[in-house]
Design a protein around this motif. Structure first.
Motif, mmCIF file in Angstrom:
data_model
loop_
_atom_site.group_PDB
_atom_site.id
_atom_site.type_symbol
_atom_site.label_atom_id
_atom_site.label_comp_id
_atom_site.label_asym_id
_atom_site.label_seq_id
_atom_site.Cartn_x
_atom_site.Cartn_y
_atom_site.Cartn_z
ATOM 1 N N PHE A 5 10.975 -2.077 0.808
ATOM 2 C CA PHE A 5 10.652 -1.667 -0.556
ATOM 3 C C PHE A 5 9.881 -2.774 -1.276
ATOM 4 O O PHE A 5 8.855 -2.511 -1.918
ATOM 5 N N VAL A 6 10.360 -4.008 -1.151
ATOM 6 C CA VAL A 6 9.699 -5.133 -1.822
ATOM 7 C C VAL A 6 8.277 -5.311 -1.284
ATOM 8 O O VAL A 6 7.331 -5.492 -2.063
ATOM 9 N N ASP A 64 3.672 5.593 0.510
ATOM 10 C CA ASP A 64 4.979 6.183 0.206
ATOM 11 C C ASP A 64 5.515 6.970 1.397
ATOM 12 O O ASP A 64 6.692 6.876 1.738
ATOM 13 N N THR A 117 6.325 -3.070 0.055
ATOM 14 C CA THR A 117 5.504 -1.961 -0.419
ATOM 15 C C THR A 117 5.124 -2.147 -1.883
ATOM 16 O O THR A 117 3.970 -1.914 -2.264
ATOM 17 N N GLU A 118 6.072 -2.569 -2.681
ATOM 18 C CA GLU A 118 5.779 -2.797 -4.098
ATOM 19 C C GLU A 118 4.777 -3.927 -4.276
ATOM 20 O O GLU A 118 3.893 -3.842 -5.129
ATOM 21 N N GLN A 119 4.894 -4.968 -3.468
ATOM 22 C CA GLN A 119 3.926 -6.063 -3.543
ATOM 23 C C GLN A 119 2.528 -5.555 -3.210
ATOM 24 O O GLN A 119 1.557 -5.889 -3.900
ATOM 25 N N LEU A 137 -1.801 5.052 -1.949
ATOM 26 C CA LEU A 137 -0.408 4.854 -2.373
ATOM 27 C C LEU A 137 0.486 5.980 -1.858
ATOM 28 O O LEU A 137 1.629 5.745 -1.463
ATOM 29 N N ARG A 145 1.466 -2.514 -3.473
ATOM 30 C CA ARG A 145 1.046 -1.601 -4.545
ATOM 31 C C ARG A 145 0.520 -2.403 -5.745
ATOM 32 O O ARG A 145 -0.523 -2.066 -6.316
ATOM 33 N N ILE A 146 1.223 -3.448 -6.101
ATOM 34 C CA ILE A 146 0.803 -4.288 -7.240
ATOM 35 C C ILE A 146 -0.518 -4.978 -6.935
ATOM 36 O O ILE A 146 -1.426 -5.009 -7.773
#
Length: 183
Positions: free
Chosen positions: A121-122, A29, A124-126, A25, A128-129
């Motif tokens: 960003f979206v 980042d 990366t968040e996906q 992660l 990460r989740i």
């Protein structure tokens, strides 16, 4: 004693997985920050290019207007002066329209850069989740005894079970199902 060692080994595996996930992660980042910097640099280049294009265009029009103003002053004919004035007025109107188009272009460039940043960003968040869910599922799948399940149930973050609900969990599969709800 062997059971305690197995438990300690499993805990170490989970800790190592968590550490690896945190490193992953962190790398993501850093990648996102670098990509955001590239997007910002591209935005600044496109903006500078558009401003330079507009500056050249504006100077050409203003030079043409100045030349017409000089010709208007030098001419003796009132009809010619009126024609020069109409042309000057038209060029001023074109200059205003060009400025509006320029502002719209700058806004479009900014929106394009913002959309790219948000899209990254979206994504990366996906990721990460998804990674977090995968790790949670791996941890649940590694549970092999009711004692491990009870320990995991007592450490749940989001779903808190009452004592009655905890007593109702009799099988390893019921425990894993409850842990999946919390994940």
């Amino acid at each position: 004693k062997a059971e305690a060692e197995l438990k300690k080994y499993n805990e170490q595996i989970l800790k190592d997985q968590e550490d690896a996930n945190n490193a992953y992660l962190s790398a993501q980042d850093e990648f996102l920050k670098n990509k955001a910097k590239l997007i910002q640099d591209e935005f600044e280049r496109e903006t500078a290019k558009e401003k330079a294009r507009r500056d050249i265009e504006s100077r050409k029009l203003l030079t043409e207007i100045a030349d017409l103003e000089i010709k208007k002053i030098k001419t003796k004919s009132n009809a010619a002066k009126a024609d020069y004035q109409k042309t000057i007025d038209t060029l001023h109107a074109i200059e205003i329209q060009n400025e509006q188009a320029h502002q719209l272009k700058l806004k479009t460039i900014k929106e394009k850069a913002s959309a790219k940043k948000f899209e990254d960003f979206v994504k990366t968040e996906q990721r990460r989740i998804e990674e977090s869910r995968r790790l949670d599922e791996d941890a649940i799948n590694e549970i092999s005894t009711m004692e491990e399940a009870e320990l995991a149930l007592s450490q749940m973050k989001y779903l808190k079970l009452t004592d009655q609900e905890l007593k109702g969990i009799k099988t390893l599969e019921d425990a894993k199902r409850a842990l999946r709800e919390d994940a």
